[in-house]
Design a protein around this motif. Structure first.
Motif, short mmCIF file in Angstrom:
data_model
loop_
_atom_site.label_atom_id
_atom_site.label_comp_id
_atom_site.label_asym_id
_atom_site.label_seq_id
_atom_site.Cartn_x
_atom_site.Cartn_y
_atom_site.Cartn_z
N LEU A 31 -119.74 30.61 21.33
CA LEU A 31 -119.00 30.07 22.47
C LEU A 31 -118.73 31.17 23.50
N PHE A 32 -118.30 32.34 23.02
CA PHE A 32 -118.07 33.47 23.93
C PHE A 32 -119.36 33.86 24.64
N ALA A 33 -120.47 33.89 23.88
CA ALA A 33 -121.75 34.30 24.46
C ALA A 33 -122.22 33.31 25.52
N ARG A 34 -121.99 32.03 25.26
CA ARG A 34 -122.49 30.99 26.16
C ARG A 34 -121.62 30.82 27.40
N HIS A 35 -120.32 30.89 27.23
CA HIS A 35 -119.42 30.54 28.34
C HIS A 35 -118.61 31.72 28.88
N GLY A 36 -118.56 32.83 28.14
CA GLY A 36 -117.71 33.95 28.52
C GLY A 36 -116.35 33.81 27.86
N PHE A 37 -115.82 34.95 27.44
CA PHE A 37 -114.55 34.95 26.71
C PHE A 37 -113.44 34.24 27.47
N ALA A 38 -113.33 34.52 28.76
CA ALA A 38 -112.21 34.00 29.55
C ALA A 38 -112.23 32.47 29.64
N LYS A 39 -113.40 31.87 29.60
CA LYS A 39 -113.50 30.42 29.80
C LYS A 39 -113.38 29.61 28.51
N VAL A 40 -113.50 30.28 27.38
CA VAL A 40 -113.41 29.58 26.09
C VAL A 40 -111.93 29.42 25.73
N THR A 41 -111.57 28.23 25.29
CA THR A 41 -110.19 27.96 24.92
C THR A 41 -110.04 27.99 23.39
N ASN A 42 -108.81 28.18 22.95
CA ASN A 42 -108.53 28.09 21.52
C ASN A 42 -108.88 26.70 20.99
N GLY A 43 -108.69 25.70 21.83
CA GLY A 43 -109.03 24.34 21.42
C GLY A 43 -110.51 24.19 21.13
N PRO A 61 -103.80 35.37 15.56
CA PRO A 61 -102.63 35.09 16.40
C PRO A 61 -102.97 34.80 17.86
N THR A 62 -104.03 35.46 18.38
CA THR A 62 -104.44 35.23 19.77
C THR A 62 -105.96 35.16 19.85
N LYS A 63 -106.44 34.64 20.95
CA LYS A 63 -107.88 34.61 21.18
C LYS A 63 -108.43 36.03 21.27
N MET A 64 -107.63 36.95 21.78
CA MET A 64 -108.04 38.35 21.86
C MET A 64 -108.33 38.92 20.47
N ASP A 65 -107.59 38.47 19.46
CA ASP A 65 -107.82 38.95 18.10
C ASP A 65 -109.20 38.51 17.60
#
Length: 202
Positions: A31-43, A61-65
């Motif tokens: 998901l990160f590779a396809r859309h970029g970290f910032a655009k991917v949601t925890n959902g 605890p966070t998406k950053m983790d």
């Protein structure tokens, strides 16, 4: 028997996702590779592994983790691959050929993971980024040391420039080949990296 330097690479296997935490990481990386970290949601990450978003926080605890875990996994796999590639190398030229073949194989095998790590590491908080930066410097230092032995006419700065040029060749060639992972593509890109270092392929 498989022939060619690129085919002989012994890459470490990516850890199988045997825990929920590992499953989350394995689902998040594409998901990160396809859309970029910032655009991917925890959902989106939670949905990919069949969880409700609130359940994600028990594991990360966070998406950053999740991103940090991906970057660490990429660094660890590369460190293991480099260690294996240098086993049995009898001289600097052989070591560099092995390093080139390994880096190419690693880049094609783990394209999503490496693209995420390379694209997002700069955005990590300083305390989280530092271990990854150090691992990257250690990796580059291995190449530089072998290149200076193989080409003693170079100074350290020149060696560093050539090593980075070699890495750039992999990225550019990989993109042009749409990261289609075939033995021929690995061999072709490995030869380009060796050429970028000013060496001739074996």
């Amino acid at each position: 028997a498989r022939e060619g330097a690129a085919h002989a690479v012994d890459l470490p296997a990516r850890p199988a996702p045997r825990t929920r935490r590992a499953e989350i990481l394995a689902a998040a990386v594409p998901l990160f590779a396809r859309h970029g970290f910032a655009k991917v949601t925890n959902g989106q990450i939670a949905e990919a592994v069949g969880l409700v978003p609130s359940a994600l926080y028990r594991h990360y605890p966070t998406k950053m983790d999740v991103l940090v875990a991906a970057c660490l996994q990429a660094a660890e796999l590369l460190t293991q691959a480099v260690g294996r590639s240098l086993d049995g190398a009898t001289g600097p030229r052989e070591a560099l050929n092995a390093l080139a073949a390994t880096y190419v194989a690693y880049s094609f095998e783990y394209t999503e993971l490496t693209s995420v790590a390379e694209a997002e590491v700069a955005g990590l908080p300083d305390g989280l980024r530092q271990p990854l930066v150090l691992a990257q410097r250690e990796h580059i230092a291995v190449w530089e040391e072998q290149l200076l032995l193989a080409r003693p006419e170079l100074n350290p700065r020149q060696a560093r420039v050539l090593v980075h040029a070699g890495f750039g060749v992999v990225v550019e060639a990989g993109r042009r080949l749409h990261w289609r992972d075939t033995p021929a593509h690995r061999d072709e890109v490995t030869a380009l990296v060796v050429g970028a270092l000013g060496l001739t392929a074996p």
